[in-house]
Design an enzyme around this catalytic site. Structure first.
Site, PDB file in Angstrom:
ATOM      1  N   GLY A  96      -9.472 -18.893 -10.454  1.00 18.31           N
ATOM      2  CA  GLY A  96      -8.235 -19.608 -10.777  1.00 18.31           C
ATOM      3  C   GLY A  96      -7.879 -20.702  -9.785  1.00 18.31           C
ATOM      4  N   ARG A 129      16.105 -28.755  -9.829  1.00 18.21           N
ATOM      5  CA  ARG A 129      17.357 -28.074 -10.184  1.00 18.21           C
ATOM      6  C   ARG A 129      17.733 -27.022  -9.136  1.00 18.21           C
ATOM      7  NH1 ARG A 129      17.407 -26.495 -16.433  1.00 18.21           N
ATOM      8  NH2 ARG A 129      15.327 -25.708 -15.993  1.00 18.21           N
ATOM      9  N   GLN A 130      16.749 -26.627  -8.333  1.00 20.30           N
ATOM     10  CA  GLN A 130      17.043 -25.639  -7.280  1.00 20.30           C
ATOM     11  C   GLN A 130      17.428 -26.418  -6.021  1.00 20.30           C
ATOM     12  OE1 GLN A 130      17.302 -22.523  -8.062  1.00 20.30           O
ATOM     13  NE2 GLN A 130      17.741 -21.733  -6.023  1.00 20.30           N
ATOM     14  N   HIS A 186      17.564 -34.823 -10.912  1.00 21.79           N
ATOM     15  CA  HIS A 186      18.700 -33.984 -11.306  1.00 21.79           C
ATOM     16  C   HIS A 186      19.913 -34.224 -10.397  1.00 21.79           C
ATOM     17  CE1 HIS A 186      20.881 -30.692 -12.932  1.00 21.79           C
ATOM     18  NE2 HIS A 186      20.998 -30.144 -11.739  1.00 21.79           N
ATOM     19  N   LYS A 197      30.561 -26.708 -18.727  1.00 16.09           N
ATOM     20  CA  LYS A 197      29.502 -25.708 -18.972  1.00 16.09           C
ATOM     21  C   LYS A 197      29.554 -24.636 -17.897  1.00 16.09           C
ATOM     22  CE  LYS A 197      24.991 -26.587 -17.912  1.00 16.09           C
ATOM     23  NZ  LYS A 197      23.694 -27.239 -18.089  1.00 16.09           N
ATOM     24  N   ARG A 237      27.121 -21.563 -16.569  1.00 11.03           N
ATOM     25  CA  ARG A 237      25.822 -20.898 -16.739  1.00 11.03           C
ATOM     26  C   ARG A 237      25.803 -19.612 -15.922  1.00 11.03           C
ATOM     27  NH1 ARG A 237      20.567 -22.604 -18.285  1.00 11.03           N
ATOM     28  NH2 ARG A 237      20.954 -24.839 -18.164  1.00 11.03           N
ATOM     29  N   SER A 270      15.587 -28.534 -21.346  1.00 16.58           N
ATOM     30  CA  SER A 270      14.540 -27.563 -21.060  1.00 16.58           C
ATOM     31  C   SER A 270      14.521 -26.527 -22.190  1.00 16.58           C
ATOM     32  CB  SER A 270      14.785 -26.937 -19.687  1.00 16.58           C
ATOM     33  OG  SER A 270      13.792 -25.977 -19.428  1.00 16.58           O
ATOM     34  N   GLY A 283      16.897 -26.026 -24.221  1.00 18.67           N
ATOM     35  CA  GLY A 283      17.750 -26.514 -25.314  1.00 18.67           C
ATOM     36  C   GLY A 283      19.087 -25.780 -25.376  1.00 18.67           C
ATOM     37  N   GLY A 284      19.293 -24.820 -24.468  1.00 14.53           N
ATOM     38  CA  GLY A 284      20.531 -24.022 -24.473  1.00 14.53           C
ATOM     39  C   GLY A 284      21.765 -24.897 -24.311  1.00 14.53           C
TER      40      GLY A 284
HETATM   41  C1  R5P Z   1      21.616 -28.953 -15.825  1.00 11.21           C
HETATM   42  O1  R5P Z   1      22.629 -28.949 -15.179  1.00 11.21           O
HETATM   43  C2  R5P Z   1      20.957 -30.156 -16.448  1.00 11.21           C
HETATM   44  O2  R5P Z   1      21.710 -31.318 -16.341  1.00 11.21           O
HETATM   45  C3  R5P Z   1      20.637 -29.861 -17.905  1.00 11.21           C
HETATM   46  O3  R5P Z   1      21.847 -29.731 -18.628  1.00 11.21           O
HETATM   47  C4  R5P Z   1      19.851 -28.597 -18.015  1.00 11.21           C
HETATM   48  O4  R5P Z   1      18.801 -28.621 -17.119  1.00 11.21           O
HETATM   49  C5  R5P Z   1      19.314 -28.380 -19.409  1.00 11.21           C
HETATM   50  O5  R5P Z   1      18.623 -27.159 -19.438  1.00 11.21           O
HETATM   51  P1  R5P Z   1      18.570 -26.292 -20.761  1.00 11.21           P
HETATM   52  O6  R5P Z   1      18.008 -27.168 -21.850  1.00 11.21           O
HETATM   53  O7  R5P Z   1      17.651 -25.141 -20.420  1.00 11.21           O
HETATM   54  O8  R5P Z   1      19.953 -25.817 -21.053  1.00 11.21           O
END
Ligand code: R5P
Length: 300
Positions: A35, A95-96, A129, A194, A196, A226, A228-229
């Site tokens: 691998g 994002r991290q 990001h 939002k 999360r 990512s 789509g959530g």
């Molecule tokens: C997060 O704060 C970003 O701006 C996007 O909203 C997020 O990365 C989208 O991720 P997902 O499609 O998994 O909700």
């Protein structure tokens, strides 16, 4: 300057090299039975005395591609490039950008430390990001963030028509971008809230106001999609408020898992994005913008 690219990025890299009028050499790779991967630049001898532009998308297969990227940088250093500009359209692990939970790794900082150690001088990336976090951890690297929201939105507005359309930020992190875009484009805008869940990833979206019934067409704008959530929850909330036509514009269309199914079930009519990652909804190619930048600011 010479352009170096991994084989899997040949199509886009050759387009960029043509636009810049510079030579381009590929990086080959092989995978061993255990691998592990190995990068090789057959024309490495031609690196010496040249500035290198390394055009290396790290998505998909991020972890393997990163290993190949580190090895490619090691080769380019070994063969004495004058300088290394690294073009990563979608910056990995961005994002991290903080330790959200106690004991987590700050992986964005780690990525940048590795690139510093491998003598990257410029880092060109598209709509990171969190630009401030990227700059904060960049050390000696000059970070060049390319903001393509405006270019993307111009195209999307031409395609969907700009009559009574309003822009929507699906979360507060995107609110400033969207308010500036709306001002430039002369549209109304709305920022959603939002939340999360940091353990499950589950997203909840609140709207807070009722939408004027004259506004029935929305473009939800985000840096990336990512799972789509985020966008599907935003679309559901807008639908409930009577918005008929919902379009989605995002720079990085990762579209993992069943993202597309979620988006279509939520009522989004169409998706528009760029080619920072391969996807079927590209309306804007980044190479033209990168070439414009080099022609304006740097002697290639
Ligand atoms: C997060 O704060 C970003 O701006 C996007 O909203 C997020 O990365 C989208 O991720 P997902 O499609 O998994 O909700």
């Amino acid at each position: 300057m010479i352009l170096i690219y991994p084989e899997f990025n040949e199509y886009n890299a050759l387009r960029l090299s043509k636009l810049l009028g510079i030579n381009a050499f590929p990086i080959l790779s092989r995978t061993f039975p255990n691998g592990e991967v190995l990068a090789r630049i057959p024309r490495a001898d031609e690196i010496k005395g040249n500035k290198v532009l390394l055009y290396f998308p790290t998505y998909p297969n991020t972890n393997v591609r990163l290993q190949l990227l580190y090895q490619s940088l090691e080769i380019i250093n070994h063969y004495n490039a004058i300088s290394i500009d690294l073009l990563i359209p979608y910056f990995p692990y961005s994002r991290q950008d903080k330790r959200f939970l106690k004991g987590e790794s700050l992986s964005l900082k780690l990525q940048l430390e590795i690139f510093n150690a491998l003598n990257v001088s410029k880092l060109i990336t598209v709509n990171p990001h969190n630009e401030d976090a990227l700059k904060k951890f960049s050390g000696d690297i000059e970070v060049i963030p390319m903001n393509l929201f405006h270019n993307l939105l111009e195209i999307v507005l031409r395609l969907v028509g700009d009559e009574k359309v309003f822009l929507v930020a699906p979360d507060m992190g995107r609110c400033e971008d969207v308010s500036l875009l709306a001002e430039k484009m002369g549209c109304k805008y709305l920022c959603l809230e939002k939340i999360r869940d940091r353990y499950t990833g589950e997203v909840t979206i609140n709207i807070g106001v009722s939408i004027n019934k004259n506004y029935r067409k929305a473009i939800v704008v985000d840096d990336e999609i990512s799972t789509g959530g985020t966008i599907s929850k935003a679309s559901e909330v807008l639908k409930k408020q009577g918005v008929h036509d919902i379009y989605v514009a995002a720079v990085h269309l990762l579209l993992t898992g069943n993202a597309l199914e979620k988006l279509s079930k939520s009522g989004a009519l169409a998706i528009f994005g760029t080619n920072t990652v391969d996807n079927p909804f590209v309306v804007l190619n980044i190479e033209d913008k990168v070439a414009e930048f080099y022609k304006k600011d740097i002697h290639v």
